[in-house]
Design a protein around this motif. Structure first.
Motif, mmCIF file in Angstrom:
data_model
loop_
_atom_site.group_PDB
_atom_site.id
_atom_site.type_symbol
_atom_site.label_atom_id
_atom_site.label_comp_id
_atom_site.label_asym_id
_atom_site.label_seq_id
_atom_site.Cartn_x
_atom_site.Cartn_y
_atom_site.Cartn_z
ATOM 1 N N GLY A 93 48.069 42.750 32.398
ATOM 2 C CA GLY A 93 48.129 43.667 33.527
ATOM 3 C C GLY A 93 46.841 44.426 33.787
ATOM 4 N N ARG A 94 45.903 44.426 32.813
ATOM 5 C CA ARG A 94 44.607 45.077 33.060
ATOM 6 C C ARG A 94 43.915 44.340 34.203
ATOM 7 N N LYS A 95 43.103 45.040 34.947
ATOM 8 C CA LYS A 95 42.563 44.506 36.194
ATOM 9 C C LYS A 95 41.153 43.936 36.073
ATOM 10 N N MET A 96 40.893 42.968 36.945
ATOM 11 C CA MET A 96 39.535 42.544 37.254
ATOM 12 C C MET A 96 39.324 42.954 38.711
ATOM 13 N N LEU A 97 38.246 43.668 38.981
ATOM 14 C CA LEU A 97 37.909 44.055 40.339
ATOM 15 C C LEU A 97 36.795 43.154 40.848
ATOM 16 N N ILE A 98 36.949 42.666 42.066
ATOM 17 C CA ILE A 98 35.929 41.850 42.718
ATOM 18 C C ILE A 98 35.553 42.554 44.016
ATOM 19 N N LYS A 99 34.296 42.975 44.125
ATOM 20 C CA LYS A 99 33.839 43.666 45.331
ATOM 21 C C LYS A 99 33.129 42.677 46.246
ATOM 22 N N LEU A 100 33.614 42.604 47.488
ATOM 23 C CA LEU A 100 33.039 41.712 48.489
ATOM 24 C C LEU A 100 31.996 42.454 49.321
ATOM 25 N N ASP A 101 31.161 41.707 50.049
ATOM 26 C CA ASP A 101 30.097 42.358 50.817
ATOM 27 C C ASP A 101 30.600 43.095 52.055
ATOM 28 N N ASN A 102 31.880 42.988 52.388
ATOM 29 C CA ASN A 102 32.454 43.801 53.468
ATOM 30 C C ASN A 102 33.091 45.083 52.899
ATOM 31 N N ASP A 103 32.789 45.391 51.627
ATOM 32 C CA ASP A 103 33.266 46.568 50.882
ATOM 33 C C ASP A 103 34.730 46.486 50.460
ATOM 34 N N LYS A 104 35.399 45.368 50.730
ATOM 35 C CA LYS A 104 36.776 45.202 50.263
ATOM 36 C C LYS A 104 36.748 44.942 48.754
ATOM 37 N N VAL A 105 37.730 45.495 48.067
ATOM 38 C CA VAL A 105 37.858 45.269 46.628
ATOM 39 C C VAL A 105 39.150 44.499 46.386
ATOM 40 N N LYS A 143 30.508 37.324 50.452
ATOM 41 C CA LYS A 143 29.741 37.219 49.214
ATOM 42 C C LYS A 143 30.387 38.157 48.208
ATOM 43 N N ILE A 144 30.328 37.787 46.944
ATOM 44 C CA ILE A 144 30.812 38.673 45.883
ATOM 45 C C ILE A 144 29.619 39.469 45.374
ATOM 46 N N LEU A 145 29.744 40.792 45.446
ATOM 47 C CA LEU A 145 28.655 41.667 45.034
ATOM 48 C C LEU A 145 28.777 42.107 43.581
ATOM 49 N N LYS A 146 30.032 42.276 43.118
ATOM 50 C CA LYS A 146 30.240 42.864 41.806
ATOM 51 C C LYS A 146 31.578 42.409 41.239
ATOM 52 N N MET A 147 31.637 42.271 39.918
ATOM 53 C CA MET A 147 32.887 41.974 39.218
ATOM 54 C C MET A 147 32.980 42.914 38.017
ATOM 55 N N ARG A 148 34.167 43.493 37.833
ATOM 56 C CA ARG A 148 34.371 44.459 36.744
ATOM 57 C C ARG A 148 35.699 44.154 36.054
ATOM 58 N N ILE A 149 35.694 44.238 34.723
ATOM 59 C CA ILE A 149 36.886 43.984 33.919
ATOM 60 C C ILE A 149 37.309 45.276 33.230
ATOM 61 N N ASP A 150 38.589 45.598 33.338
ATOM 62 C CA ASP A 150 39.179 46.768 32.694
ATOM 63 C C ASP A 150 39.643 46.349 31.300
ATOM 64 N N THR A 151 39.160 47.038 30.273
ATOM 65 C CA THR A 151 39.539 46.732 28.894
ATOM 66 C C THR A 151 40.163 47.970 28.260
ATOM 67 N N GLU A 152 40.649 47.834 27.046
ATOM 68 C CA GLU A 152 41.213 48.984 26.324
ATOM 69 C C GLU A 152 40.122 50.007 25.986
ATOM 70 N N GLU A 153 38.880 49.573 25.914
ATOM 71 C CA GLU A 153 37.764 50.449 25.551
ATOM 72 C C GLU A 153 37.072 51.059 26.765
ATOM 73 N N GLY A 154 37.481 50.719 27.965
ATOM 74 C CA GLY A 154 36.815 51.191 29.185
ATOM 75 C C GLY A 154 36.693 50.030 30.157
ATOM 76 N N TYR A 155 35.566 49.918 30.821
ATOM 77 C CA TYR A 155 35.372 48.784 31.710
ATOM 78 C C TYR A 155 34.040 48.108 31.433
ATOM 79 N N MET A 156 33.941 46.869 31.886
ATOM 80 C CA MET A 156 32.747 46.060 31.661
ATOM 81 C C MET A 156 32.367 45.401 32.976
ATOM 82 N N ASP A 157 31.133 45.624 33.442
ATOM 83 C CA ASP A 157 30.628 44.937 34.622
ATOM 84 C C ASP A 157 30.051 43.598 34.185
ATOM 85 N N LEU A 158 30.393 42.543 34.912
ATOM 86 C CA LEU A 158 29.810 41.233 34.649
ATOM 87 C C LEU A 158 28.510 41.118 35.433
#
Length: 190
Positions: A93-105, A143-158
């Protein structure tokens, strides 16, 4: 006129190459023994890979695949294999966020509890996220600008670097849909 003709030939050859590359994108196409489940995977995409002096690896690799149960719509999965020096836990259930170049997440949810496994070169974890077709369609036009993974220790940007992750997902999707439109036969590629 010759320059225009040459340019058209180069563009046409590039289009042919991308069409043939599309089919070559698929590296796995397996069907269960009873014929009820088909699994298709495309080549992975290495986002980054660093090797330290003590041979420890810090890397992230994306994998895109499809599972099709006989009478159901295909299920697409975006997985990320992370190897690093510290231990990681990511709960279901932890999230991966993908930010697109139109600012949609776009939010994807991890499919199951995972913990790093100890390897000689680092600690590796494989996370899998179901990605709905409507999200794939949105990614195809952005375009994908950013990807972030939510972990038990915080978050991690790829780190994406120069990788076109949107193109990877888009081309992979088209390759898998193309494969699914064909029945699989024992004589294929024989």
């Amino acid at each position: 006129m010759r320059k225009i003709s040459l340019l058209l030939i180069i563009l046409f050859a590039g289009c042919l190459h991308s069409f043939s590359q599309n089919e070559n994108n698929v590296i796995t196409d397996n069907t269960s023994a009873d014929g009820n489940v088909r699994y298709i995977g495309v080549k992975d995409l290495t986002l980054y890979q660093d090797i330290s002096n003590d041979y420890k690896i810090n890397s992230a690799i994306l994998l895109f695949s499809c599972t099709k149960y006989k009478e159901e719509e295909p299920l697409f999965t975006l997985s990320v294999s992370i190897t690093q020096n510290h231990y990681m836990i990511v709960r279901k259930g932890r999230k991966m966020l993908i930010k697109l170049d139109n600012d949609k997440v776009i939010e994807l949810e991890n499919k199951e509890d995972k913990e790093s496994e100890y390897e000689t070169y680092g600690k590796m974890i494989m996370l899998s996220y179901k990605i709905p077709v409507e999200y794939i369609k949105e990614i195809q036009s952005q375009k994908i600008l950013k990807m972030r993974i939510d972990t038990e220790e915080g978050y991690m940007d790829l780190r994406l670097g120069n990788n076109d992750v949107a193109a990877y997902i888009s081309n992979g999707y088209e390759s898998m849909i193309g494969r699914l439109s064909k029945s699989k036969n024992i004589y294929d590629g024989f």
